[in-house]
Write a protein that holds these residues in place. Structure first.
Motif, PDB file in Angstrom:
ATOM      1  N   CYS A  15       0.846  -1.202   0.000  1.00  0.00           N
ATOM      2  CA  CYS A  15       0.000   0.000   0.000  1.00  0.00           C
ATOM      3  C   CYS A  15       0.879   1.249   0.000  1.00  0.00           C
ATOM      4  O   CYS A  15       0.953   1.976   0.999  1.00  0.00           O
ATOM      5  CB  CYS A  15      -0.922  -0.016   1.217  1.00  0.00           C
ATOM      6  N   THR A  58     -10.532   0.515  -4.922  1.00  0.00           N
ATOM      7  CA  THR A  58     -10.310  -0.811  -4.341  1.00  0.00           C
ATOM      8  C   THR A  58      -9.269  -1.637  -5.086  1.00  0.00           C
ATOM      9  O   THR A  58      -8.990  -2.763  -4.672  1.00  0.00           O
ATOM     10  CB  THR A  58     -11.635  -1.594  -4.292  1.00  0.00           C
ATOM     11  N   THR A  59      -8.675  -1.107  -6.135  1.00  0.00           N
ATOM     12  CA  THR A  59      -7.735  -1.918  -6.921  1.00  0.00           C
ATOM     13  C   THR A  59      -6.525  -2.348  -6.100  1.00  0.00           C
ATOM     14  O   THR A  59      -5.965  -3.414  -6.363  1.00  0.00           O
ATOM     15  CB  THR A  59      -7.259  -1.166  -8.183  1.00  0.00           C
ATOM     16  N   LEU A  61      -6.545  -3.050  -2.829  1.00  0.00           N
ATOM     17  CA  LEU A  61      -6.900  -3.818  -1.636  1.00  0.00           C
ATOM     18  C   LEU A  61      -6.480  -5.291  -1.690  1.00  0.00           C
ATOM     19  O   LEU A  61      -6.059  -5.827  -0.660  1.00  0.00           O
ATOM     20  CB  LEU A  61      -8.390  -3.682  -1.339  1.00  0.00           C
ATOM     21  N   PRO A  62      -6.547  -5.969  -2.833  1.00  0.00           N
ATOM     22  CA  PRO A  62      -6.068  -7.363  -2.830  1.00  0.00           C
ATOM     23  C   PRO A  62      -4.607  -7.475  -2.380  1.00  0.00           C
ATOM     24  O   PRO A  62      -4.267  -8.354  -1.581  1.00  0.00           O
ATOM     25  CB  PRO A  62      -6.255  -7.809  -4.283  1.00  0.00           C
ATOM     26  N   PHE A  65      -4.334  -6.948   1.450  1.00  0.00           N
ATOM     27  CA  PHE A  65      -4.787  -8.063   2.271  1.00  0.00           C
ATOM     28  C   PHE A  65      -3.977  -9.337   2.039  1.00  0.00           C
ATOM     29  O   PHE A  65      -3.949 -10.211   2.916  1.00  0.00           O
ATOM     30  CB  PHE A  65      -6.301  -8.252   2.140  1.00  0.00           C
ATOM     31  N   ARG A  66      -3.261  -9.432   0.917  1.00  0.00           N
ATOM     32  CA  ARG A  66      -2.256 -10.495   0.793  1.00  0.00           C
ATOM     33  C   ARG A  66      -1.139 -10.236   1.799  1.00  0.00           C
ATOM     34  O   ARG A  66      -0.629 -11.162   2.432  1.00  0.00           O
ATOM     35  CB  ARG A  66      -1.706 -10.573  -0.626  1.00  0.00           C
ATOM     36  N   PHE A 106     -14.721  -5.306   3.574  1.00  0.00           N
ATOM     37  CA  PHE A 106     -13.354  -5.820   3.515  1.00  0.00           C
ATOM     38  C   PHE A 106     -13.305  -7.343   3.418  1.00  0.00           C
ATOM     39  O   PHE A 106     -12.279  -7.903   3.022  1.00  0.00           O
ATOM     40  CB  PHE A 106     -12.551  -5.351   4.734  1.00  0.00           C
ATOM     41  N   PRO A 108     -14.319  -9.665   1.327  1.00  0.00           N
ATOM     42  CA  PRO A 108     -13.890 -10.328   0.092  1.00  0.00           C
ATOM     43  C   PRO A 108     -12.377 -10.319  -0.130  1.00  0.00           C
ATOM     44  O   PRO A 108     -11.866 -11.120  -0.911  1.00  0.00           O
ATOM     45  CB  PRO A 108     -14.585  -9.534  -1.014  1.00  0.00           C
ATOM     46  N   TYR A 109     -11.680  -9.449   0.555  1.00  0.00           N
ATOM     47  CA  TYR A 109     -10.233  -9.321   0.353  1.00  0.00           C
ATOM     48  C   TYR A 109      -9.424 -10.161   1.340  1.00  0.00           C
ATOM     49  O   TYR A 109      -8.213 -10.301   1.181  1.00  0.00           O
ATOM     50  CB  TYR A 109      -9.823  -7.844   0.472  1.00  0.00           C
ATOM     51  N   GLU A 115      -9.355 -14.166   7.596  1.00  0.00           N
ATOM     52  CA  GLU A 115     -10.810 -14.287   7.742  1.00  0.00           C
ATOM     53  C   GLU A 115     -11.177 -15.003   9.037  1.00  0.00           C
ATOM     54  O   GLU A 115     -12.149 -14.645   9.704  1.00  0.00           O
ATOM     55  CB  GLU A 115     -11.417 -15.009   6.543  1.00  0.00           C
TER      56      GLU A 115
END
Length: 130
Positions: A15, A58-59, A61-62, A65-66, A106, A108-109, A115
């Motif tokens: 980020c 949101t591009t 965010l994956p 969260f990785r 959040f 879905p990411y 989770e």
């Protein structure tokens, strides 16, 4: 193993738009550079990520969260705890959201370990369902 001193580097690689806030935080706490209160900057990161959701940006965010998943899987104890209590819990904090965002945006990411901690935080919370 990801150490406490490496944690923010992992998050900033994922980020880079948070770098100005990170720099301002380091400047503010420079007298405590050997023991930065990282939980405070993780709250700033949570607000930054909520702002991204609010703007529809949101591009990135994956990747973020990785990185959070890596902290949960590869981090030393402090790092794993900070990823959960310092970041995920802040993302669930309704006081940091407005009418345009909700914590569940959040989900879905999240990776599988993140989770699991996300859900554990929900089960332990005392605020009403939204």
């Amino acid at each position: 193993m990801i150490a406490k001193d490496d944690m923010m580097g992992v998050l900033l690689d994922a980020c880079p738009s948070f770098a100005p806030q990170w720099q301002a935080f380091q400047d503010k706490w420079r007298t405590q550079a050997d023991d930065l209160p990282l939980y405070l900057v993780l709250a700033d990161l949570a607000r930054h990520l909520i702002g991204m959701i609010e703007r529809g940006d949101t591009t990135g965010l994956p990747a973020v969260f990785r990185a959070v998943e890596r902290l949960h899987v590869e981090g030393e104890h402090y790092v794993r705890e900070a990823a959960t209590v310092g970041l995920l819990e802040d993302l669930q904090n309704l006081n940091l959201h407005n009418n345009a965002t909700k914590p569940e945006q959040f989900r879905p990411y999240l990776g599988p370990v993140s989770e699991r901690w996300w859900d554990k935080l929900y089960r332990s919370r005392s605020w009403p369902d939204v």
